[in-house]
Design a protein around this motif. Sequence first.
Motif, short mmCIF file in Angstrom:
data_model
loop_
_atom_site.label_atom_id
_atom_site.label_comp_id
_atom_site.label_asym_id
_atom_site.label_seq_id
_atom_site.Cartn_x
_atom_site.Cartn_y
_atom_site.Cartn_z
N VAL A 97 0.82 -1.20 0.00
CA VAL A 97 0.00 0.00 0.00
C VAL A 97 0.86 1.26 0.00
CG1 VAL A 97 -0.18 0.24 2.51
CG2 VAL A 97 -2.05 1.04 1.06
N PRO A 101 -1.48 4.47 -5.53
CA PRO A 101 -2.19 3.22 -5.84
C PRO A 101 -2.11 2.85 -7.32
CG PRO A 101 -3.76 4.99 -5.62
CD PRO A 101 -2.42 5.58 -5.29
N GLN A 356 -7.90 3.92 -1.61
CA GLN A 356 -6.72 3.99 -2.45
C GLN A 356 -7.06 4.28 -3.91
OE1 GLN A 356 -3.44 3.71 -1.09
NE2 GLN A 356 -4.64 3.97 0.78
N ALA A 402 -3.65 -1.08 -4.74
CA ALA A 402 -3.32 -0.48 -6.04
C ALA A 402 -4.22 -1.09 -7.08
CB ALA A 402 -1.85 -0.71 -6.39
#
Length: 409
Positions: A97, A101, A356, A402
């Motif tokens: 993380v 992302p 994200q 991501a």
Amino acid sequence: MPVPTYGHRMWGVSMHERRAYRHARRAERWLAAALLLAAPAAARAAIVLSANDGHTVLGPSMSLSAAPSPVPDTLSVIDLTDAAPRIAATIEVPTSVVGPPTAVWVAPDESWAIVTAANRADPSAPSGLAADDLVSVIDLTAKPPRIVQQVHAGAGATTVRVSPDGTLALICNRVAGTVSVFSVHDRRLTDVGPVMLAPHAGPGGLVFSADGRFALVSRFFDNQISVLHIDGLQVTVDPRPLTAGVAPYTMDVTADGRVAAVANMGRGDGDADTVSFIDMKADPPRVVATHSVGQTPEGIAFSHDGRILATALINGTNRPKDAPGWHAAGRLVLWTITPQFGLELLAEAPIGRWSQGVAFSPGGRLVFVQNMVEHTISVFRFDGRTLTPGAPLSTGGAGPAAIGQAATR
């Protein structure tokens, strides 16, 4: 028996026969077009990839910490071919993380992908986390998908992007202050070497120009954006940086390569943060507008037609409850982009915490947002004006960190 013709003229037939022939030919064309539209599409089958971090959490003080009971990092394949999106496969792939992302790249034909890992669990480290440099190449045609190559970039390997012609991969190394250069051949990576920005530059986001002659890389720690000139496998840093805002981070570029966007994360103290637009067709490229969008726009993405910008705002959900700007939920905000690089509010909806990446489906009717705390991916249907939440997708014990889909840049 075919009617005799010469060019567009018809000989030896009556006017009535000519009209009948034209009507028959027109009907044949309509039927052929209808059959073509009804035939199964030969194009790619539209997937979104979610890289999920199983070893990193927000600790009691809301700082990054090692998970008390870490689970393997994973990569989930979200299939968009059915009426409702579904996770079709999940495999173990190292990721993180840490960083924007955008640590996933997907080939235009969806046959392979690249995933990076900026950190890993390390019990000997003070926080239980240590910088990583691992890069995994994934064969998406295998059933299930599988890792076919692993190489090393630089410490803090995060955003990965491949040039439009498919011959060059660049990876931002957030801790090392470098950009790794790899040649690409037959879906494999060969290390060319790093390009140094500065030891404390914190390279994070990266986008290519449409012609592949340059790339932009955001520098989180020293508040700049560098232009990388590209000549084959040779990559050099332009001495003139771009200035967008405080802590430039996640980047995206329109499918036609005309405009790039960068999220400026600010100081993370509860203030409103910004997104800047960069004119990629200007010579040299330059920042042309900056707009306030809300707290911590971790995820940003253009719609495929380039008319809408999505921002996934953490919105203080990663801060202590008594901190300025704390909120119990993040926000997804869609903006219409005006001809003069302006932003107009289009739609918004609540999302999860510590959110994200964000992505549109190819037709723009679905919007996906990753929620690290809930281990879910929010799914919204979008009719052009309203966001309607659907059933979220679960990523199991790992938090979605991501996101990536078939690359046009």
